[in-house]
Design an enzyme around this catalytic site. Structure first.
Site, mmCIF file in Angstrom:
data_model
loop_
_atom_site.group_PDB
_atom_site.id
_atom_site.type_symbol
_atom_site.label_atom_id
_atom_site.label_comp_id
_atom_site.label_asym_id
_atom_site.label_seq_id
_atom_site.Cartn_x
_atom_site.Cartn_y
_atom_site.Cartn_z
ATOM 1 N N SER A 1 0.850 -1.183 0.000
ATOM 2 C CA SER A 1 0.000 0.000 0.000
ATOM 3 C C SER A 1 0.889 1.237 0.000
ATOM 4 C CB SER A 1 -0.903 0.015 1.233
ATOM 5 O OG SER A 1 -1.531 1.268 1.406
ATOM 6 N N TYR B 1 -1.792 -0.705 10.320
ATOM 7 C CA TYR B 1 -1.784 -0.926 8.879
ATOM 8 C C TYR B 1 -0.499 -0.407 8.251
ATOM 9 C CZ TYR B 1 -3.605 -1.206 4.104
ATOM 10 O OH TYR B 1 -3.798 -1.511 2.781
#
Length: 261
Positions: free
Chosen positions: A148, A162
């Site tokens: 990501s 995350y």
């Protein structure tokens, strides 16, 4: 592979691809893309009904495994089943993972650990199992992680788990790219920013809240739009094919320039 026929560099017909998290947004893109390009695909997901819907969109041979790669035994079994059903394993796409959003003082340590396990440990275990199979076959292989933009950039709204997990995926990608390079196995990651999926569909709506969030985000995206599923398919086909044989340990940002500015 010849420059006189450059399309051949992207030919994956007959290759066998294992896609974990196949019922999710990226997993569905991977299944349709690689199947449409001629791969035999093995889908793995915990949600059997959602996985069956994805399987129905595949245009080539498909096999389904109900289960999550949440331990060493499960990861080894998925790789073994893929190789047994179709005779080999050429491509691994790790699209499984999770996120839990909470500010640090509100996040339980157990939640942080679950995110790290799903995104980091399971990626490592799958790569471990797949690389053993690919080495035994002796023809190299392709491992593609899903990272990501948050592996590179922070986020102000409760993304400590995350961001940390995706930064770790980036580190695994680079380390394994170096470690497995001599074997002919390439290891790369696709790192998207926000793209259209069931989880982000609200951001594309014509509401005041969606417009405000979208406009704030788009001010950082040089391309001036959010991502579409098709924006992930091209990078995936590249990293799954011979076109990327000299590329390993790379993080390919599918982000419209978001991380460049």
């Amino acid at each position: 592979m010849s420059l006189d026929n450059p399309h051949s560099m992207f030919d994956v017909k007959g290759k066998v691809a294992l896609i974990t998290g196949a019922s999710g947004a990226f997993g569905a893109v991977a299944a349709r893309c690689l199947s449409g390009a001629g791969c035999k695909v093995v889908l793995a997901a915990g949600n059997a009904d959602a996985m069956a819907e994805v399987a129905a969109t595949c245009t080539n041979e498909v096999h389904q495994i109900k289960g999550r790669p949440d331990n060493e035994v499960a990861c080894e079994a998925m790789v073994e089943e893929a190789a047994k059903v179709f005779g080999a394993l050429d491509i691994l796409v790790v699209a499984s993972g999770m996120n839990k959003v909470a500010m640090i003082e509100d996040m339980e340590p157990s939640t942080f650990e679950r995110v790290m396990d799903a995104n980091v440990t399971q990626s490592w275990l799958l790569a471990r199992a797949a690389s053993k199979q690919m080495k035994a076959q002796g023809n190299g292989g392709k491992i593609v992680f899903v990272s990501s933009a948050r592996g590179l950039l922070g986020h102000p709204a409760g993304y400590t788990a995350y961001c940390a997990s995706k930064a770790a995926v980036d580190g695994i990608t680079k380390a394994l790219g170096c470690e497995l390079g001599p074997t002919g196995i390439t290891v790369n990651a696709i790192a998207p920013t926000v793209f259209r999926s069931p989880l982000t569909a609200w951001m594309f709506e014509d509401t005041e809240k969606a417009r405000a969030v979208r406009e704030g985000f788009l001010s950082r995206v040089p391309k001036g739009r959010l991502g579409e599923p098709e924006d992930l398919a091209g990078p995936l086909l590249f990293l799954s094919s011979a076109a990327s044989d000299f590329y390993t340990g790379h993080i390919l940002y599918a982000d419209g320039g978001y991380t460049a500015g």
